[in-house]
Design an enzyme around this catalytic site. Structure first.
Site, PDB file in Angstrom:
ATOM      1  N   LYS A  43       0.850  -1.194   0.000  1.00  0.00           N
ATOM      2  CA  LYS A  43       0.000   0.000   0.000  1.00  0.00           C
ATOM      3  C   LYS A  43       0.888   1.247   0.000  1.00  0.00           C
ATOM      4  O   LYS A  43       2.105   1.156   0.234  1.00  0.00           O
ATOM      5  CB  LYS A  43      -0.923  -0.019   1.214  1.00  0.00           C
ATOM      6  CG  LYS A  43      -0.202  -0.128   2.553  1.00  0.00           C
ATOM      7  CD  LYS A  43      -1.140  -0.594   3.667  1.00  0.00           C
ATOM      8  CE  LYS A  43      -0.409  -0.648   4.999  1.00  0.00           C
ATOM      9  NZ  LYS A  43      -1.226  -1.277   6.044  1.00  0.00           N
ATOM     10  N   TYR A 258      14.972  30.146  10.002  1.00  0.00           N
ATOM     11  CA  TYR A 258      13.793  30.920  10.386  1.00  0.00           C
ATOM     12  C   TYR A 258      13.685  31.060  11.899  1.00  0.00           C
ATOM     13  O   TYR A 258      13.935  30.105  12.645  1.00  0.00           O
ATOM     14  CB  TYR A 258      12.526  30.224   9.875  1.00  0.00           C
ATOM     15  CG  TYR A 258      12.328  30.378   8.375  1.00  0.00           C
ATOM     16  CD1 TYR A 258      12.134  31.626   7.798  1.00  0.00           C
ATOM     17  CD2 TYR A 258      12.336  29.257   7.555  1.00  0.00           C
ATOM     18  CE1 TYR A 258      11.941  31.758   6.424  1.00  0.00           C
ATOM     19  CE2 TYR A 258      12.146  29.377   6.183  1.00  0.00           C
ATOM     20  CZ  TYR A 258      11.948  30.634   5.624  1.00  0.00           C
ATOM     21  OH  TYR A 258      11.769  30.757   4.282  1.00  0.00           O
TER      22      TYR A 258
END
Ligand code: PLP
Length: 364
Positions: A43, A258
């Protein structure tokens, strides 16, 4: 340095997937079953590794049965695996039966409604599996429902060829829920003596009494440790390397990234990697993870940006523009990266992005 629009320099990073290791892992797990058939759970595009390449590699290793989550994944798996038995774990959505049949996909029926729909549609033309819930409360008939249903004509009408259940905590062998699920599943199985049965995911393969007729490993095929807390018996599959775009020296007190989340306590050398959270490398690893430069572990500093990561390479003399850093691979296995990001290796694998160069290798 080669000038290429397709290499690591053009994409910033490279993901290398070892198909030989996937095949070897499948054989290792199949051997643990001692003669029991072994499927592959593929999957989420084969746990991020790419069904188009992983499917045929597993088929060549001898795998004949595959599990995906969605009908759409089943269609992609069918294209890669024309002759395989492919089961769709999330079950039968309303109105989807004809599409299942058209692609020869087998729904894993998870409720009486799904069973009735498939019985009405299929008339025994395409097989299906029956999912019995033994503790997840997610998908599947309850144990009493499954016991009541034994002998019901809808079972034959649905051409059920497999009965399965799924573990709650297989990776924690001491958890008493395992023994309860193993016992409940054995009772259900006894009510369907003619049907093959499947219980074990990767970690379940290592539990006593969980083997039945078909193993269903996913994560361990892709290098994840099915036995956390003990040595990983699987071979690593995924390697993620990013290019160093720049190296710079900063003074004590300088901040990086940041919000200035990191500040240099001493003069430091920093390297900026061409990879960020937009590549599927989790921002949650900010300030916690590491990368290897020339084999030296280098801390990830401050916040991971969308396209860039800053490393402290003060201790790594190999750090230079154009060199590579390893983010997944060597001592940074997929489980370790998951832990550093406050999650599990499964999420790291399935989040692997499509922006970097992918290369497939076949080690023996
Ligand atoms: C995902 C899944 C598996 C595979 O689990 P792993 O822990 O990745 O081995 C097996 N069975 C079901 C029902 C699943 O959803």
């Amino acid at each position: 340095m080669t000038q290429s629009t397709t290499g690591i320099g053009a994409h910033g990073a490279r993901l290398t997937i070892d198909l030989g290791a996937i095949a070897a892992n499948w054989r290792t797990l199949a051997a643990r079953g001692g003669g029991v058939a072994c499927a592959a759970v593929v999957k989420a595009d084969a746990y991020g590794c790419g069904i188009a390449r992983v499917g045929p590699a597993l088929w060549a290793a001898g795998c004949r049965t595959f599990f995906v989550a969605h009908l759409s994944e089943g269609v992609a798996a069918r294209a890669a695996l024309p002759d395989a038995a492919i089961y769709v774990l999330n079950g039968l959505a309303p109105g989807a039966a004809a599409a299942f049949a058209a692609h020869g996909l087998r729904p894993v029926l998870g409720s009486i409604e799904e069973l009735s729909d498939w019985a009405a549609f299929s008339a025994g033309r395409v097989p299906a599996a029956l999912h019995v819930d033994t503790g997840m409360n997610r998908l599947g008939l309850s144990v009493p429902e499954a016991l009541d249903l034994a002998g019901d004509p809808r079972i034959a009408a649905s051409c059920i060829d497999l009965i399965l259940s799924h573990f709650v905590s297989a990776e924690k062998p001491q958890d008493p829920v395992n023994a309860r699920q193993i016992a409940d599943f054995a009772r259900v199985r006894a009510a369907y003596p003619a049907l093959p049965a499947s219980l074990a995911n990767s970690s379940g393969i290592f539990l006593k009494g969980a083997q039945h007729d078909l193993l269903r490993p996913g994560y361990a095929l892709f290098g994840g440790n099915p036995t956390p807390g003990t040595a990983n018996p699987m071979r690593p599959v995924v390697r993620l390397e990013a290019m160093i775009a720049q190296v710079r020296d900063v003074e004590a007190g300088a901040t990086a990234g940041y919000n200035g989340r990191w500040a240099a306590a001493a003069p430091s050398r920093l390297a900026t990697l061409s990879l960020g959270y937009a590549d599927g490398f989790p921002r949650a690893i900010s300030g916690r993870g590491q990368a290897l430069v020339g084999g030296v572990p280098c801390p990830i500093l401050g916040l991971v940006s969308m396209d860039l990561i800053i490393l402290d390479v003060t201790a790594a003399p190999a750090a230079e523009r154009g060199a590579t850093a390893v983010l997944i691979g060597d001592t940074l296995d997929i489980d370790a990266v998951g832990r550093a990001a406050g999650t599990i290796g499964y999420e790291i694998l399935t989040g692997l992005g499509s922006r970097y160069v992918r290369s497939y290798v076949e080690s023996c």
